[in-house]
Write a protein that holds these residues in place. Structure first.
Motif, PDB file in Angstrom:
ATOM      1  N   UNK A  46       0.821  -1.214   0.000  1.00  0.00           N
ATOM      2  CA  UNK A  46       0.000   0.000   0.000  1.00  0.00           C
ATOM      3  C   UNK A  46       0.857   1.266   0.000  1.00  0.00           C
ATOM      4  N   UNK A  47       1.857   1.275  -0.855  1.00  0.00           N
ATOM      5  CA  UNK A  47       2.770   2.415  -0.966  1.00  0.00           C
ATOM      6  C   UNK A  47       2.108   3.544  -1.759  1.00  0.00           C
ATOM      7  N   UNK A  48       2.542   4.788  -1.545  1.00  0.00           N
ATOM      8  CA  UNK A  48       2.011   5.898  -2.340  1.00  0.00           C
ATOM      9  C   UNK A  48       2.313   5.706  -3.828  1.00  0.00           C
ATOM     10  N   UNK A  49       1.471   6.258  -4.674  1.00  0.00           N
ATOM     11  CA  UNK A  49       1.641   6.089  -6.123  1.00  0.00           C
ATOM     12  C   UNK A  49       2.989   6.609  -6.609  1.00  0.00           C
ATOM     13  N   UNK A  50       3.491   7.692  -5.994  1.00  0.00           N
ATOM     14  CA  UNK A  50       4.788   8.240  -6.402  1.00  0.00           C
ATOM     15  C   UNK A  50       5.905   7.242  -6.123  1.00  0.00           C
ATOM     16  N   UNK A  51       5.830   6.546  -5.000  1.00  0.00           N
ATOM     17  CA  UNK A  51       6.844   5.553  -4.645  1.00  0.00           C
ATOM     18  C   UNK A  51       6.786   4.365  -5.598  1.00  0.00           C
ATOM     19  N   UNK A  52       5.589   3.921  -5.935  1.00  0.00           N
ATOM     20  CA  UNK A  52       5.438   2.804  -6.872  1.00  0.00           C
ATOM     21  C   UNK A  52       5.975   3.201  -8.246  1.00  0.00           C
ATOM     22  N   UNK A  53       5.664   4.418  -8.681  1.00  0.00           N
ATOM     23  CA  UNK A  53       6.156   4.887  -9.979  1.00  0.00           C
ATOM     24  C   UNK A  53       7.680   4.959  -9.992  1.00  0.00           C
ATOM     25  N   UNK A  54       8.274   5.424  -8.894  1.00  0.00           N
ATOM     26  CA  UNK A  54       9.731   5.502  -8.815  1.00  0.00           C
ATOM     27  C   UNK A  54      10.355   4.106  -8.850  1.00  0.00           C
ATOM     28  N   UNK A  55       9.749   3.175  -8.124  1.00  0.00           N
ATOM     29  CA  UNK A  55      10.267   1.799  -8.101  1.00  0.00           C
ATOM     30  C   UNK A  55      10.161   1.162  -9.491  1.00  0.00           C
ATOM     31  N   UNK A  56       9.062   1.419 -10.196  1.00  0.00           N
ATOM     32  CA  UNK A  56       8.887   0.870 -11.540  1.00  0.00           C
ATOM     33  C   UNK A  56       9.886   1.497 -12.520  1.00  0.00           C
TER      34      UNK A  56
END
Length: 97
Positions: A50-60
């Motif tokens: 349940x990470x913030x969308x910005x964190x998921x985008x950075x990880x991707x």
């Protein structure tokens, strides 16, 4: 910079050799997924945190770079990160799930 990293690793090896290196199952599967799984599978795997969308985008974004590496090298990195427990305690049997 490379010399600094080598010195840091050497210092950690000499000073922290008694540290417990057993990785919990969630972290191990996240690392293996990051290195080996496809983008859709890894994105699904990230959803459980349940990470913030910005964190998921950075990880991707970082995963795009990792996916450019040869698969064989990613497998070697995965094997290195998930150290066998028998290496740490020879003569004893432990199971890592």
């Amino acid at each position: 910079m490379r010399l600094l990293v080598c010195l840091l690793l050497l210092t950690l090896a000499l000073c922290c050799y008694r540290a417990n290196a057993v990785v919990c199952q969630a972290v191990g599967s996240e690392i293996a997924g990051f290195l080996l799984a496809g983008k859709p599978v890894f994105k699904f795997q990230l959803a459980k945190f349940k990470a913030p969308l910005e964190a998921v985008a950075a990880k991707m974004e970082v995963k795009k770079c990792v996916d450019l590496m040869a698969y064989e090298k990613r497998v070697l990195i995965t094997k290195t990160l998930v150290i066998s427990v028998s290496f740490m305690w020879p003569g004893q049997r432990h199971s890592v799930k």
